[in-house]
Design a protein around this motif. Structure first.
Motif, mmCIF file in Angstrom:
data_model
loop_
_atom_site.group_PDB
_atom_site.id
_atom_site.type_symbol
_atom_site.label_atom_id
_atom_site.label_comp_id
_atom_site.label_asym_id
_atom_site.label_seq_id
_atom_site.Cartn_x
_atom_site.Cartn_y
_atom_site.Cartn_z
ATOM 1 N N THR A 152 -24.652 -19.570 -3.716
ATOM 2 C CA THR A 152 -25.917 -18.835 -4.216
ATOM 3 C C THR A 152 -24.864 -17.894 -4.612
ATOM 4 O O THR A 152 -23.874 -17.409 -4.546
ATOM 5 C CB THR A 152 -26.854 -19.052 -3.417
ATOM 6 N N THR A 153 -26.012 -18.265 -6.713
ATOM 7 C CA THR A 153 -25.397 -16.299 -7.262
ATOM 8 C C THR A 153 -27.179 -16.153 -8.069
ATOM 9 O O THR A 153 -27.162 -16.398 -7.685
ATOM 10 C CB THR A 153 -23.895 -17.257 -8.064
ATOM 11 N N SER A 154 -26.539 -15.738 -8.761
ATOM 12 C CA SER A 154 -28.031 -14.322 -9.398
ATOM 13 C C SER A 154 -27.433 -15.589 -10.589
ATOM 14 O O SER A 154 -25.939 -15.279 -11.507
ATOM 15 C CB SER A 154 -27.846 -13.398 -9.443
ATOM 16 N N VAL A 155 -28.316 -15.655 -11.371
ATOM 17 C CA VAL A 155 -28.410 -15.846 -13.125
ATOM 18 C C VAL A 155 -29.629 -15.357 -13.423
ATOM 19 O O VAL A 155 -30.317 -14.918 -13.429
ATOM 20 C CB VAL A 155 -28.301 -17.758 -13.194
ATOM 21 N N PRO A 156 -28.906 -14.709 -14.703
ATOM 22 C CA PRO A 156 -29.652 -14.554 -15.493
ATOM 23 C C PRO A 156 -30.658 -14.644 -16.009
ATOM 24 O O PRO A 156 -30.988 -16.843 -16.129
ATOM 25 C CB PRO A 156 -28.831 -13.603 -16.499
ATOM 26 N N ALA A 157 -31.482 -14.884 -16.580
ATOM 27 C CA ALA A 157 -33.005 -15.433 -17.669
ATOM 28 C C ALA A 157 -32.563 -15.329 -18.672
ATOM 29 O O ALA A 157 -31.573 -15.210 -19.365
ATOM 30 C CB ALA A 157 -33.613 -13.815 -18.282
ATOM 31 N N ASN A 158 -33.263 -16.706 -18.701
ATOM 32 C CA ASN A 158 -32.637 -18.095 -19.508
ATOM 33 C C ASN A 158 -31.307 -17.798 -19.679
ATOM 34 O O ASN A 158 -31.122 -17.726 -21.023
ATOM 35 C CB ASN A 158 -33.495 -17.647 -21.160
ATOM 36 N N ASP A 159 -30.410 -18.364 -18.609
ATOM 37 C CA ASP A 159 -28.478 -18.493 -19.178
ATOM 38 C C ASP A 159 -29.335 -19.340 -17.627
ATOM 39 O O ASP A 159 -28.801 -19.905 -17.248
ATOM 40 C CB ASP A 159 -28.368 -17.463 -18.964
#
Length: 666
Positions: free
Chosen positions: A414-421
């Motif tokens: 699991t990781t954080s993904v920026p908006a529209n990326d």
């Protein structure tokens, strides 16, 4: 023309299948019974030695930066810059002239005449120059009488008669004699004239073969009819790549996410892409005005996980170092150019628009993964190893863009993904078990009638074969009643050396028939065995009608919004596999929802497919009595007029307990 070289095997079947034999000797005219050989010489039932296939084309194309304003100097400048920038060394080999190179004149014999003020020395001179830089040359034409520049002029006046209709073989011979390696075949004239896409492009393919017989050269064929003729159903083996959608960028248009996302979605036709044949979502916008570094990386991530052709469209001579580094990131390019030649597929969407895509890579236990956030806010996204066809054992994760390892993780990451990326990863884990099916017939292109699957969905199929010739051989593959696809089988070194190529196939739950057949004009490979492995994140279910025993179906694998659902003979195709999401949707193709047309709530409302929006008209309740009701209207999914024939359309109707409203999810 070659006939199908018959290679006869003497087989002996015991508790395990024991196959013996020798392959045809490279001469297609021989038809002979080969002697059996000692048991010790028998090949392994399934080879694990994968063979690399032709990767998707990489290069540069003129249109997105120069439109019709191209000449000898522009093309020389871009070819020089491909080399000096390091892009050529990174794999960008093609220099493709798009529309605008020719103003439509022919001589008395119908030969193309070009303006030598624009092209000193003619087109052979520019092709020679491109080749002198160690690059390959591409050119443009239209399947109809007129090219797109006639109907949609940009930087030059409309030029008539710039298409190749009536001159197919003549023009292809001309391009080959000039030294070109690649041709883009547009369809603006074809569309206006109402030409049939499949018939037209197959005729051009035949003309290319005929031209090659004269010149000794052959052109890579890039079909550009924008997906209107559903080329993923028929183009493999006729074209090398084919457009699956409209242009990603129009003249004077600012690059945007909407078309980028649309073209990515529409390019995902995984059964058609394999062994050197590619779905094409259009040229790259990386480095164009309006594209930020983050958006450039997102664009490259999308095209790379899809295994799409990478044809840069920016001005290479003036690009920034940042743009060059994005276009040449070696780990991103390795995902795109992976020798297995497969397409990524969506394997999870736990939350609307937080998506996970997985691409099977060469080797064992290797995957590329894209975590794609299509929302306006940063969010955590999880990829589960089991969804990718890996075991839950610990797997190593690496970030392709930063080229750094993230560590080893059990079960998931699991990781954080920026908006529209997107975050683009490679994962090295443990391959899940598969099922082996051995050929027990005498045919070189057999039917495997007992290929089983525990669920409907997209499967990885490794095909064990031998090809003792010096060039690739072709055969078609057909699963159940689905469309046939041409598969290319590269040489393996000898008739008794077995290797594998891979395809993605859509299987029904239960027993499937996988049929191989010879292709006219090509010697057949010797196909020996299949290994079939699930990609569980793609699994779905067929919706089978009670009286008809036919499946809910989207006609001819079309993805066009507002296409009305129907019933058809069950085949296990991707157009018949629906995922029931936790949100109550019935999703086909990974991104289209079964939908009550125009939020209809009255009897007779069409049941269609549409982009998933989260609307109540796209939510369904599967009831214990076999009915499926639309949550907005409360009406039942209904085979219209209680008909049971293929092509019967689906509508909503007041629930009445009749069998044409009863469905089984299988």
């Amino acid at each position: 023309m070659f006939h199908n070289p018959a290679r006869r095997w003497t087989r002996r079947i015991t508790a395990q299948v024991l196959a013996v034999g020798l392959a045809v000797l490279g001469l297609a005219s021989l038809d002979r019974q080969e002697p059996s050989v000692p048991l010790s010489a028998e090949p392994a039932a399934v080879s694990t030695s994968q063979i690399g296939v032709t990767p998707p084309p990489m290069g540069w194309a003129s249109w997105n930066s120069f439109f019709s304003s191209i000449d000898h100097n522009v093309i020389k400048q871009q070819a020089d810059a491909l080399v000096s920038s390091g892009m050529a060394a990174a794999g960008y080999k093609y220099v493709n002239l798009d529309d605008g190179w020719w103003q439509g004149q022919r001589d008395a014999n119908g030969n193309i005449v070009v303006d030598e003020k624009l092209w000193p020395g003619g087109m052979k001179a520019i092709a020679d120059y491109i080749h002198s830089k160690g690059l390959k040359a591409g050119i443009y034409t239209d399947a109809g009488k007129q090219g797109c520049g006639y109907y949609f002029p940009t930087t030059r006046p409309a030029a008539p008669n710039t298409g190749m209709e009536g001159h197919y073989q003549q023009d292809l011979e001309t391009f080959q004699r000039w030294g070109f390696d690649y041709v883009k075949l547009d369809f603006c004239g074809g569309r206006v004239e109402g030409l049939n896409q499949e018939t037209t492009y197959k005729a051009i393919s035949a003309a290319n073969e005929a031209a090659s017989a004269v010149t000794g050269r052959k052109l890579v064929l890039s079909y550009c009819e924008w997906g209107t003729g559903l080329p993923w159903n028929w183009a493999t083996g006729y074209g090398d790549l084919w457009r699956t959608s409209d242009d990603v960028l129009f003249f004077k248009e600012t690059p945007g996410l909407t078309k980028m996302y649309r073209n990515f979605d529409q390019a995902l036709q995984p059964a058609a892409q394999h062994t050197g044949y590619y779905n094409d979502p259009d040229m790259l916008m990386v480095g164009l005005n309006g594209m930020t570094a983050a958006r450039n990386r997102l664009h490259m991530s999308l095209w790379s996980i899809a295994g799409a052709p990478l044809l840069a469209g920016n001005n290479v001579a003036t690009m920034s170092t940042e743009t060059r580094d994005i276009l040449t990131n070696p780990e991103v390019l390795a995902i795109n150019q992976d020798p297995r030649g497969l397409q990524g597929v969506k394997v999870a969407e736990d939350t609307r628009n937080l998506q996970v895509y997985g691409k099977v890579l060469s080797g064992t236990g290797k995957r590329a993964v894209m975590l794609f956030n299509r929302t306006g806010s940063a969010a955590n996204i999880t990829v589960r190893w089991a969804d990718l066809g890996l075991t839950s054992a610990s797997a190593t994760v690496r970030n392709a863009w930063t080229r750094t390892g993230a560590g080893s993780f059990a079960t998931s990451y699991t990781t954080s993904v920026p908006a529209n990326d997107a975050v683009l990863l490679t994962v090295s884990g443990t391959e899940a078990s598969g099922t082996t099916v051995e050929d027990t017939a005498t045919a070189t292109t057999p039917t495997f009638g007992n290929v089983t699957a525990t669920s409907a969905g997209t499967k990885l199929v490794d095909i064990t074969y031998a090809n003792g010739g010096s060039t690739a051989r072709k055969a078609t593959i057909q699963v159940n009643g689905q469309f046939k696809y041409v598969v290319s089988f590269p040489p393996t070194g000898s008739a008794t050396t077995y290797r594998t190529v891979s395809v993605l196939a859509h299987l029904a739950k239960g027993t499937n028939a996988v049929n191989f057949a010879a292709v006219s004009g090509s010697p057949a490979p010797d196909i020996d065995a299949l290994r079939v492995q699930a990609i569980p994140g793609t699994d779905g279910a067929a919706l089978v009608g009670s009286p008809s025993k036919r499946c809910v179906d989207i006609d001819k694998n079309t993805y066009v919004n507002a296409t009305q659902a129907q019933i058809w003979d069950c085949s296990g195709g991707r157009n018949q596999a629906f995922t029931k999401t936790s949100r109550g949707e019935l999703v086909v193709y990974g991104n289209k929802c079964l939908d009550a047309d125009n939020n209809g709530t009255t009897n007779g409302t069409k049941v269609i497919i549409w982009d998933c929006t989260g609307g109540t008209n796209q939510k369904w309740t599967v009831n214990s009595n076999g009915t499926i009701t639309n949550n907005l209207s409360g009406l039942c999914l209904d085979a219209s007029n209680a008909a049971t024939a293929n092509g019967t359309k689906l509508i909503l109707w007041t629930c009445n307990g009749q069998n044409n409203q009863k469905w089984t999810l299988t």
